[in-house]
Each structure stands twice: as C-alpha cells, then as structure tokens.
Design a protein around this motif. Structure first.
Motif, PDB file in Angstrom:
ATOM      1  N   THR A   2       0.838  -1.188   0.000  1.00  0.00           N
ATOM      2  CA  THR A   2       0.000   0.000   0.000  1.00  0.00           C
ATOM      3  C   THR A   2       0.877   1.244   0.000  1.00  0.00           C
ATOM      4  OG1 THR A   2      -1.684  -1.173   1.274  1.00  0.00           O
ATOM      5  CG2 THR A   2      -1.801   1.226   1.272  1.00  0.00           C
ATOM      6  N   VAL A   3       0.555   2.190  -0.882  1.00  0.00           N
ATOM      7  CA  VAL A   3       1.242   3.480  -0.890  1.00  0.00           C
ATOM      8  C   VAL A   3       0.351   4.458  -0.143  1.00  0.00           C
ATOM      9  CG1 VAL A   3       2.178   5.342  -2.306  1.00  0.00           C
ATOM     10  CG2 VAL A   3       2.355   2.969  -3.091  1.00  0.00           C
ATOM     11  N   LYS A 114       6.666   1.398  -8.014  1.00  0.00           N
ATOM     12  CA  LYS A 114       5.256   1.354  -7.628  1.00  0.00           C
ATOM     13  C   LYS A 114       4.843   2.640  -6.915  1.00  0.00           C
ATOM     14  CE  LYS A 114       4.968  -3.639  -7.523  1.00  0.00           C
ATOM     15  NZ  LYS A 114       4.900  -4.855  -6.714  1.00  0.00           N
ATOM     16  N   HIS A 118       2.079   5.219  -8.413  1.00  0.00           N
ATOM     17  CA  HIS A 118       0.944   5.625  -7.586  1.00  0.00           C
ATOM     18  C   HIS A 118       0.866   7.150  -7.511  1.00  0.00           C
ATOM     19  CE1 HIS A 118      -2.128   4.962  -4.471  1.00  0.00           C
ATOM     20  NE2 HIS A 118      -1.632   6.057  -3.924  1.00  0.00           N
ATOM     21  N   GLU A 122      -2.285   9.423  -8.795  1.00  0.00           N
ATOM     22  CA  GLU A 122      -2.992  10.321  -7.880  1.00  0.00           C
ATOM     23  C   GLU A 122      -2.805  11.791  -8.241  1.00  0.00           C
ATOM     24  OE1 GLU A 122      -5.081   9.564  -5.354  1.00  0.00           O
ATOM     25  OE2 GLU A 122      -4.875   7.441  -5.890  1.00  0.00           O
TER      26      GLU A 122
END
Length: 156
Positions: A2-3, A114, A118, A122
C-alpha cells in the motif's frame, strides 16, 4: 503493498555522502561503510537515533554511479553536533508518499517504481528527495521478511 500519503514534520539527520557503482556488492559495501562511519560518530557523541539507518538520495543515478547519504535521523539539537566528515541536513516538513518494501534489497527498485506510479495516478507532484529507512536488521531477520520504508517528497 500500500502506498500512503503522510504529512511529516521536519526531519533532521546526520550523514556522510557516498558514491558507488550501480552494482549490488558495491552498493552494499558503500552503505556499510557509510552507516558504520555515522553510527560511530553517533555513539561517540552519545546520540540516540530516532530510527534505523536511512539512505537519502538527492540526485538520480548517472554515468553508472549512484550518490547517496548514509544517514541516521536525530533530533535538531543532536544534528547541531555534526562535525568533520559527518554533516547535518534535514528533510523539510510536508507530505510524502511512502510504502513498505518486504524482501530483498535487490528488488527495492520495484517498490520505488510502484510508489512513483501511484504518485502519477494520484496526480501528486514528485519531489526531489527520496529515501529508504531500513526497518529491520538483515543480520537478524530473514531476507524474505526484511522491511524497508520507501519515501518520496510530494511537491504540491
């Protein structure tokens, strides 16, 4: 993996700068010597680091070489004790994108990619500072379980 986007306070650190070839063994040797040098200074000055060692990158690799700062995050008063080859700097307060990599250091670049993907998805502007904080001691934790926090500043 998870970022996350987090807001961090200013983070002071003590460091020595190293440059090395983009080769796993060379990087490991440079990081080992850099962390050892800063850790020796920290111990001699009776400073308690705020986290495990970190590698802070202020420039992207070029010409087959990588430059980084072998660092320990410390309080502002302790950062003021820097002298000689051990310098002090800080990461300014602000937002960062961060994720925890689990596994070999040799695959850390995958987690960096990654995080960056991300950030793009976003719409977060990539800041200049990138760092890895080595959460686990690889001499005590199996390679497949070693955790490394990967962070990059966000320039919004």
């Amino acid at each position: 993996m998870t970022v996350e986007r987090k807001t961090l306070p200013e983070q002071h650190y003590l460091y020595v700068e190293r440059e090395t070839a983009m080769d796993g063994a060379a990087i490991a040797a440079a990081m080992g010597s850099g962390f050892g040098e800063v850790h020796g200074f920290v111990q001699a000055q009776n400073i308690t680091p705020l986290a495990m060692p970190s590698a802070i990158y202020t420039a992207f690799p070029k010409d087959g070489k990588m430059t980084f700062r072998a660092a320990f995050f410390v309080g502002a008063d302790d950062a003021a004790k820097a002298e000689g080859a051990v310098k002090a700097a800080s990461i300014p307060a602000g937002d960062v994108a961060t994720a925890t990599h689990v596994g070999s250091y040799m695959t850390l670049s995958e987690t960096h990619q990654k995080v960056w993907a991300h950030m793009d998805a976003e719409g977060w502007a990539k800041g200049a500072l990138i760092w890895e904080t080595y959460v686990d001691d690889p001499t005590l934790v199996p390679e497949a379980e070693v955790r490394t926090d990967v962070s990059r500043t966000i320039d919004d």
